[in-house]
Enzyme design. Structure first.
Site, PDB file in Angstrom:
ATOM      1  N   ARG A  53       0.307  17.360  12.986  1.00 55.74           N
ATOM      2  CA  ARG A  53       1.354  16.871  12.075  1.00 55.74           C
ATOM      3  C   ARG A  53       1.227  15.376  11.783  1.00 55.74           C
ATOM      4  O   ARG A  53       1.268  14.988  10.636  1.00 55.74           O
ATOM      5  CB  ARG A  53       2.755  17.216  12.556  1.00 55.74           C
ATOM      6  CG  ARG A  53       3.761  16.928  11.435  1.00 55.74           C
ATOM      7  CD  ARG A  53       5.217  17.118  11.798  1.00 55.74           C
ATOM      8  NE  ARG A  53       5.491  18.441  12.286  1.00 55.74           N
ATOM      9  CZ  ARG A  53       6.065  18.674  13.469  1.00 55.74           C
ATOM     10  NH1 ARG A  53       6.431  17.666  14.242  1.00 55.74           N
ATOM     11  NH2 ARG A  53       6.290  19.907  13.869  1.00 55.74           N
ATOM     12  N   TYR A 105      11.469   1.993  -9.870  1.00 51.07           N
ATOM     13  CA  TYR A 105      11.021   3.370 -10.067  1.00 51.07           C
ATOM     14  C   TYR A 105      12.243   4.286 -10.087  1.00 51.07           C
ATOM     15  O   TYR A 105      13.014   4.346  -9.135  1.00 51.07           O
ATOM     16  CB  TYR A 105      10.050   3.772  -8.953  1.00 51.07           C
ATOM     17  CG  TYR A 105       9.475   5.137  -9.160  1.00 51.07           C
ATOM     18  CD1 TYR A 105       8.581   5.390 -10.194  1.00 51.07           C
ATOM     19  CD2 TYR A 105       9.823   6.187  -8.329  1.00 51.07           C
ATOM     20  CE1 TYR A 105       8.068   6.658 -10.393  1.00 51.07           C
ATOM     21  CE2 TYR A 105       9.315   7.449  -8.521  1.00 51.07           C
ATOM     22  CZ  TYR A 105       8.432   7.682  -9.563  1.00 51.07           C
ATOM     23  OH  TYR A 105       7.924   8.937  -9.750  1.00 51.07           O
ATOM     24  N   ASP A 178       7.539  -2.319  -2.981  1.00 47.84           N
ATOM     25  CA  ASP A 178       6.746  -1.248  -3.590  1.00 47.84           C
ATOM     26  C   ASP A 178       5.608  -1.932  -4.344  1.00 47.84           C
ATOM     27  O   ASP A 178       5.822  -2.542  -5.390  1.00 47.84           O
ATOM     28  CB  ASP A 178       7.637  -0.419  -4.527  1.00 47.84           C
ATOM     29  CG  ASP A 178       6.879   0.726  -5.208  1.00 47.84           C
ATOM     30  OD1 ASP A 178       5.638   0.685  -5.246  1.00 47.84           O
ATOM     31  OD2 ASP A 178       7.562   1.650  -5.713  1.00 47.84           O
ATOM     32  N   LYS A 203      -1.282   6.848  -7.309  1.00 41.61           N
ATOM     33  CA  LYS A 203      -1.614   6.044  -8.475  1.00 41.61           C
ATOM     34  C   LYS A 203      -2.952   5.323  -8.262  1.00 41.61           C
ATOM     35  O   LYS A 203      -3.955   5.982  -8.137  1.00 41.61           O
ATOM     36  CB  LYS A 203      -0.461   5.080  -8.776  1.00 41.61           C
ATOM     37  CG  LYS A 203       0.936   5.757  -8.717  1.00 41.61           C
ATOM     38  CD  LYS A 203       1.159   6.775  -9.808  1.00 41.61           C
ATOM     39  CE  LYS A 203       2.390   7.639  -9.607  1.00 41.61           C
ATOM     40  NZ  LYS A 203       3.640   6.920  -9.414  1.00 41.61           N
TER      41      LYS A 203
HETATM   42  C1  LIG Z   1       4.877   7.147  -8.812  1.00 47.00           C
HETATM   43  C2  LIG Z   1       5.637   6.064  -8.188  1.00 47.00           C
HETATM   44  C3  LIG Z   1       6.443   6.300  -7.060  1.00 47.00           C
HETATM   45  C4  LIG Z   1       6.604   7.694  -6.478  1.00 47.00           C
HETATM   46  O1  LIG Z   1       5.401   8.163  -5.926  1.00 47.00           O
HETATM   47  P1  LIG Z   1       4.977   9.720  -5.843  1.00 47.00           P
HETATM   48  O2  LIG Z   1       3.610   9.641  -5.239  1.00 47.00           O
HETATM   49  O3  LIG Z   1       4.977  10.246  -7.245  1.00 47.00           O
HETATM   50  O4  LIG Z   1       5.969  10.404  -4.977  1.00 47.00           O
HETATM   51  C5  LIG Z   1       7.104   5.215  -6.496  1.00 47.00           C
HETATM   52  N1  LIG Z   1       6.997   3.977  -7.016  1.00 47.00           N
HETATM   53  C6  LIG Z   1       6.233   3.711  -8.090  1.00 47.00           C
HETATM   54  C7  LIG Z   1       6.151   2.318  -8.609  1.00 47.00           C
HETATM   55  C8  LIG Z   1       5.531   4.744  -8.718  1.00 47.00           C
HETATM   56  O5  LIG Z   1       4.801   4.484  -9.799  1.00 47.00           O
END
Ligand SMILES: *Cc1c(COP(=O)(O)O)cnc(C)c1O
Length: 381
Positions: A53, A105, A178, A203
């Site tokens: 896990r 986001y 983030d 991303k």
């Molecule tokens: C896509 C994204 C998220 C969420 O991520 P997931 O992998 O889709 O769960 C959070 N913050 C930003 C800036 C994003 O572009």
């Protein structure tokens, strides 16, 4: 290989920190699908692993690459960016207060307003880029976490990481950033004072639009970080070994992809400004952008591959532009090698702070002139 901390980050990444398949001397470590590990006759676990896990060997290389890039003491992979972000908030206590900007986001802001509120988190949302608002929002003793995303989806508003870190410190709170859009190639929030960095590794880090993944990196292995690790272990929002392996492969080319996407985005932002049907171009790399100065001080090597363009008129005119594009794919998400366009307000739905005439562009690594031609004929043609 040489100590990966003693070479440039692009070298360490390209070589996967020099990790190999020790059994066969393959230059790429294998995929480890086993969910469980055998004990010795005496009951011990010789490898220290019990159950997959949160102990899969495929996490190790990816997490080490993340720690190295973000200059942190530890990293944790999650099954998605959302599960990584949510783990930070789940490690807080009912009644804890958090501060975050209004533009961020969208899915995370929605999670905070519903589930975050249900678990008893108190929250204040402030104007992006307004430090006076942040100072007024923090409550000594009560505020435990400040959260920012910079540049922020989908207006690319910029927040000053070092200034937010100072405010967090002044009230004994942590700052989490983030860093999905800037990537550690362009910005390292921990070096600027942040405590935790979050990524949607779906991303740029993976970069090929084929893995859903998330990550957290910590400045220090403290009690709060241990609690986040327990949230992951107990909740089980972990990545599969195949995904971790693919993410590791993607990160090997991160530096070159981000450089190319940023250079393309800069050229595109500049050329969109002069089009007749463009109302404004939102990109922190343009000297006219409100976030330019802060970005220039906290980003190096480029301003990232994300920009937005506001089309003269409203939602209808903006949507018509997307219909005329031939190279850009009409799709959500970002950070892949192929360019994407999205009418963001219709995805975010009711209550969105996103302008109705805004198109979000995720710029890939194609030829910039092909992308510019496509945009010019779709917008003005
Ligand atoms: C896509 C994204 C998220 C969420 O991520 P997931 O992998 O889709 O769960 C959070 N913050 C930003 C800036 C994003 O572009």
């Amino acid at each position: 290989m040489k100590d990966p901390r003693k070479v440039h980050v692009e070298t360490a990444l390209a070589q996967g920190l020099g990790r190999m398949d020790d059994q066969f001397k393959g230059v790429i470590p294998g995929i480890h699908p086993s969910t469980t590990y055998e004990r010795e006759p005496d009951g011990s676990y010789p490898n220290g692993r019990v159950y997959t896990r949160d102990q899969n060997p495929n996490y190790d290389q990816a997490e080490s690459m993340l720690s190295l890039m973000e200059k942190g003491e530890g990293a944790l992979l999650f099954s998605s960016g959302m599960s990584a972000a949510v783990a930070v908030f789940q490690a807080l206590m009912p009644g804890d207060h958090i501060v975050a900007p209004k533009v961020m986001y969208w899915a995370l802001r929605n999670w905070l307003l519903t589930f975050g509120a249900d678990m008893g988190l108190q929250m204040t949302f402030v104007e992006n880029g307004n430090l006076d608002d942040v100072k007024a929002a923090v409550q000594p003793g009560k505020t435990k976490l400040l959260w920012i995303e910079t540049p922020a989806n989908p207006t690319w508003a910029v927040d000053d990481i070092a200034a937010w870190a100072d405010i967090a410190n002044s009230v004994g709170a942590r700052l989490a950033v983030d860093n999905t859009v800037a990537t550690p190639i362009l910005t390292q929030p921990i070096s600027l004072g942040a405590d935790i960095v979050m990524h949607s590794a779906t991303k740029y880090l993976n970069g090929h639009s084929d893995v859903l993944a998330g990550a957290l990196i910590t400045k220090t292995n403290d009690a709060f970080w241990e609690r986040i690790a327990k949230v992951r272990n107990a909740g089980g929002a972990v990545m599969g070994p195949m995904e971790a392996w693919l993410l590791t492969r993607g990160m090997r080319t991160l530096a070159i992809r981000v450089e190319r996407a940023s250079a393309n985005a800069m050229q595109i932002a500049e050329s969109l400004q002069s089009l007749n049907n463009v109302e404004s171009v939102l990109y922190p790399g343009l000297p006219s952008d409100a976030g330019y100065e802060v970005s220039a001080s906290q980003m190096s090597g480029g301003f990232g591959g994300m920009l937005s363009v506001c089309i003269k008129g409203g939602a209808e005119e903006a949507l018509a532009v997307t219909g005329r594009l031939e190279l850009f794919k009409r799709a959500t998400s970002l950070g892949g090698v192929e360019s994407l366009v999205e009418h963001r307000a219709s995805i975010e739905g009711e209550g969105t702070p996103c302008p109705q005439n805004l198109l979000r562009l995720s710029i890939g690594i194609e030829s910039a002139s092909d992308l510019i031609d496509d945009l010019k004929s779709a917008i003005d043609g």
